[in-house]
Design a protein around this motif. Structure first.
Motif, PDB file in Angstrom:
ATOM      1  N   PRO A  21      14.057  54.554   3.244  1.00 42.81           N
ATOM      2  CA  PRO A  21      12.957  53.583   3.200  1.00 42.81           C
ATOM      3  C   PRO A  21      13.201  52.469   2.180  1.00 42.81           C
ATOM      4  O   PRO A  21      13.920  52.656   1.189  1.00 42.81           O
ATOM      5  N   CYS A  22      12.569  51.322   2.409  1.00 43.53           N
ATOM      6  CA  CYS A  22      12.725  50.144   1.539  1.00 43.53           C
ATOM      7  C   CYS A  22      12.492  50.474   0.072  1.00 43.53           C
ATOM      8  O   CYS A  22      13.267  50.039  -0.780  1.00 43.53           O
ATOM      9  N   ALA A  23      11.430  51.187  -0.241  1.00 43.46           N
ATOM     10  CA  ALA A  23      11.104  51.457  -1.646  1.00 43.46           C
ATOM     11  C   ALA A  23      12.237  52.208  -2.338  1.00 43.46           C
ATOM     12  O   ALA A  23      12.572  51.924  -3.490  1.00 43.46           O
ATOM     13  N   GLU A  24      12.861  53.149  -1.649  1.00 43.16           N
ATOM     14  CA  GLU A  24      13.958  53.926  -2.230  1.00 43.16           C
ATOM     15  C   GLU A  24      15.205  53.066  -2.431  1.00 43.16           C
ATOM     16  O   GLU A  24      15.877  53.157  -3.465  1.00 43.16           O
ATOM     17  N   VAL A  25      15.497  52.215  -1.473  1.00 47.36           N
ATOM     18  CA  VAL A  25      16.677  51.344  -1.572  1.00 47.36           C
ATOM     19  C   VAL A  25      16.453  50.285  -2.651  1.00 47.36           C
ATOM     20  O   VAL A  25      17.342  50.020  -3.466  1.00 47.36           O
ATOM     21  N   TYR A  26      15.254  49.691  -2.675  1.00 42.75           N
ATOM     22  CA  TYR A  26      14.911  48.722  -3.711  1.00 42.75           C
ATOM     23  C   TYR A  26      15.108  49.337  -5.096  1.00 42.75           C
ATOM     24  O   TYR A  26      15.703  48.727  -5.983  1.00 42.75           O
ATOM     25  N   GLU A  27      14.612  50.545  -5.290  1.00 36.41           N
ATOM     26  CA  GLU A  27      14.715  51.250  -6.573  1.00 36.41           C
ATOM     27  C   GLU A  27      16.163  51.461  -6.976  1.00 36.41           C
ATOM     28  O   GLU A  27      16.497  51.367  -8.156  1.00 36.41           O
ATOM     29  N   ALA A  28      17.039  51.733  -6.020  1.00 38.71           N
ATOM     30  CA  ALA A  28      18.462  51.953  -6.323  1.00 38.71           C
ATOM     31  C   ALA A  28      19.116  50.685  -6.870  1.00 38.71           C
ATOM     32  O   ALA A  28      20.116  50.762  -7.583  1.00 38.71           O
ATOM     33  N   TYR A  38      26.596  53.617  -9.243  1.00 35.81           N
ATOM     34  CA  TYR A  38      27.383  53.263  -8.057  1.00 35.81           C
ATOM     35  C   TYR A  38      27.907  51.826  -8.056  1.00 35.81           C
ATOM     36  O   TYR A  38      28.739  51.477  -7.219  1.00 35.81           O
ATOM     37  N   PHE A  39      27.451  50.958  -8.972  1.00 37.02           N
ATOM     38  CA  PHE A  39      27.873  49.555  -8.897  1.00 37.02           C
ATOM     39  C   PHE A  39      28.394  49.010 -10.220  1.00 37.02           C
ATOM     40  O   PHE A  39      29.550  48.617 -10.302  1.00 37.02           O
ATOM     41  N   THR A  40      27.590  48.958 -11.238  1.00 32.23           N
ATOM     42  CA  THR A  40      28.004  48.384 -12.517  1.00 32.23           C
ATOM     43  C   THR A  40      28.790  49.444 -13.276  1.00 32.23           C
ATOM     44  O   THR A  40      28.244  50.171 -14.092  1.00 32.23           O
ATOM     45  N   THR A  41      30.067  49.513 -12.989  1.00 34.32           N
ATOM     46  CA  THR A  41      30.932  50.590 -13.479  1.00 34.32           C
ATOM     47  C   THR A  41      30.998  50.675 -14.993  1.00 34.32           C
ATOM     48  O   THR A  41      31.358  51.706 -15.544  1.00 34.32           O
ATOM     49  N   GLY A 139      31.273  45.096  -1.193  1.00 35.40           N
ATOM     50  CA  GLY A 139      31.568  46.401  -1.776  1.00 35.40           C
ATOM     51  C   GLY A 139      30.325  47.060  -2.337  1.00 35.40           C
ATOM     52  O   GLY A 139      30.137  48.280  -2.232  1.00 35.40           O
ATOM     53  N   MET A 140      29.446  46.257  -2.960  1.00 37.88           N
ATOM     54  CA  MET A 140      28.205  46.802  -3.504  1.00 37.88           C
ATOM     55  C   MET A 140      27.356  47.399  -2.391  1.00 37.88           C
ATOM     56  O   MET A 140      26.771  48.476  -2.553  1.00 37.88           O
ATOM     57  N   LEU A 141      27.261  46.704  -1.247  1.00 36.42           N
ATOM     58  CA  LEU A 141      26.473  47.236  -0.125  1.00 36.42           C
ATOM     59  C   LEU A 141      27.018  48.578   0.361  1.00 36.42           C
ATOM     60  O   LEU A 141      26.254  49.509   0.621  1.00 36.42           O
ATOM     61  N   ALA A 142      28.327  48.681   0.486  1.00 30.58           N
ATOM     62  CA  ALA A 142      28.936  49.949   0.921  1.00 30.58           C
ATOM     63  C   ALA A 142      28.669  51.043  -0.113  1.00 30.58           C
ATOM     64  O   ALA A 142      28.315  52.178   0.244  1.00 30.58           O
ATOM     65  N   ALA A 143      28.803  50.701  -1.394  1.00 30.42           N
ATOM     66  CA  ALA A 143      28.556  51.676  -2.456  1.00 30.42           C
ATOM     67  C   ALA A 143      27.084  52.076  -2.507  1.00 30.42           C
ATOM     68  O   ALA A 143      26.762  53.252  -2.718  1.00 30.42           O
ATOM     69  N   LEU A 144      26.187  51.119  -2.304  1.00 27.29           N
ATOM     70  CA  LEU A 144      24.742  51.396  -2.256  1.00 27.29           C
ATOM     71  C   LEU A 144      24.425  52.386  -1.144  1.00 27.29           C
ATOM     72  O   LEU A 144      23.710  53.370  -1.356  1.00 27.29           O
ATOM     73  N   LYS A 145      24.973  52.157   0.030  1.00 27.48           N
ATOM     74  CA  LYS A 145      24.732  53.039   1.171  1.00 27.48           C
ATOM     75  C   LYS A 145      25.229  54.462   0.874  1.00 27.48           C
ATOM     76  O   LYS A 145      24.508  55.439   1.084  1.00 27.48           O
ATOM     77  N   ALA A 146      26.441  54.573   0.371  1.00 29.53           N
ATOM     78  CA  ALA A 146      27.001  55.901   0.067  1.00 29.53           C
ATOM     79  C   ALA A 146      26.172  56.604  -1.003  1.00 29.53           C
ATOM     80  O   ALA A 146      25.926  57.815  -0.919  1.00 29.53           O
ATOM     81  N   ILE A 152      27.055  59.745  -3.336  1.00 32.98           N
ATOM     82  CA  ILE A 152      28.483  59.560  -3.604  1.00 32.98           C
ATOM     83  C   ILE A 152      28.707  58.215  -4.284  1.00 32.98           C
ATOM     84  O   ILE A 152      28.205  57.191  -3.827  1.00 32.98           O
ATOM     85  N   ASN A 153      29.490  58.206  -5.363  1.00 30.55           N
ATOM     86  CA  ASN A 153      29.844  56.979  -6.064  1.00 30.55           C
ATOM     87  C   ASN A 153      31.218  56.523  -5.558  1.00 30.55           C
ATOM     88  O   ASN A 153      32.242  57.034  -5.995  1.00 30.55           O
ATOM     89  N   LEU A 154      31.224  55.547  -4.644  1.00 27.76           N
ATOM     90  CA  LEU A 154      32.477  55.035  -4.076  1.00 27.76           C
ATOM     91  C   LEU A 154      33.360  54.327  -5.100  1.00 27.76           C
ATOM     92  O   LEU A 154      34.569  54.261  -4.935  1.00 27.76           O
ATOM     93  N   ARG A 155      32.770  53.797  -6.153  1.00 28.80           N
ATOM     94  CA  ARG A 155      33.522  53.001  -7.118  1.00 28.80           C
ATOM     95  C   ARG A 155      34.145  53.860  -8.216  1.00 28.80           C
ATOM     96  O   ARG A 155      34.948  53.364  -8.996  1.00 28.80           O
ATOM     97  N   GLU A 156      33.780  55.140  -8.299  1.00 27.88           N
ATOM     98  CA  GLU A 156      34.340  56.024  -9.321  1.00 27.88           C
ATOM     99  C   GLU A 156      35.875  56.021  -9.252  1.00 27.88           C
ATOM    100  O   GLU A 156      36.463  56.335  -8.224  1.00 27.88           O
TER     101      GLU A 156
END
Length: 160
Positions: A21-28, A38-41, A139-146, A152-156
């Motif tokens: 849901p939007c609220a969960e994705v917004y919060e991430a 997952y993004f700001t390494t 890349g951020m979008l893919a990492a956000l989805k994972a 899963i942290n794709l950028r680790e």
């Protein structure tokens, strides 16, 4: 636009769907603890609330830098700006503007995330930075989805 039309503006948009849901994705995106996972390494400091100045750090671009939150309308929109590299931003502010939009899909069981970045100068330097940031936001979008869907942290380890 015709094939012969001159380029007037340098901006880009990337989009992707996240099965939450939007609220969960917004919060991430808004929550620095999640964004750091997952993004700001190198870590994020400060929540993306309207009027806030936060900081982000990346392993691939070391050095904390300030990010200004221009708008925050939970759970649908966040607009941020930061200082652009000298000579790459178009306009007096010399800032890059990024807009995140979160649109509910399938009765808000999924979210369409759209990221638009603008304000790049129509120069070789502006184009280089715009293309680099387009790669970064994709890349951020893919990492956000994972992260949101599977934890899963794709950028680790990706940049160090």
């Amino acid at each position: 636009m015709t094939e012969d039309a001159a380029l007037q503006r340098l901006a880009f948009t990337v989009s992707g769907r996240v099965a939450r849901p939007c609220a969960e994705v917004y919060e991430a995106v808004a929550d620095p603890a999640q964004l750091s996972r997952y993004f700001t390494t190198g870590g994020a400091r400060g929540r993306l609330d309207a009027g806030a100045e936060v900081s982000w750090d990346f392993a691939d671009f070391p050095g904390r830098f300030p990010v200004r939150v221009i708008e925050a309308e939970p759970p649908r929109r966040i607009v941020i700006e930061w200082d652009a590299a000298p000579g790459t931003a178009d306009g007096d502010a010399a800032a890059t503007r990024t807009t995140f939009e979160f649109e509910p899909v399938d009765d808000d069981t999924r979210t369409l995330v759209t990221i638009t970045e603008s304000a790049w100068k129509l120069t070789e330097g502006g184009a280089k930075h715009a293309f680099g940031n387009c790669e970064g936001w994709t890349g951020m979008l893919a990492a956000l989805k994972a992260w949101v869907e599977h934890g899963i942290n794709l950028r680790e380890g990706f940049y160090r």
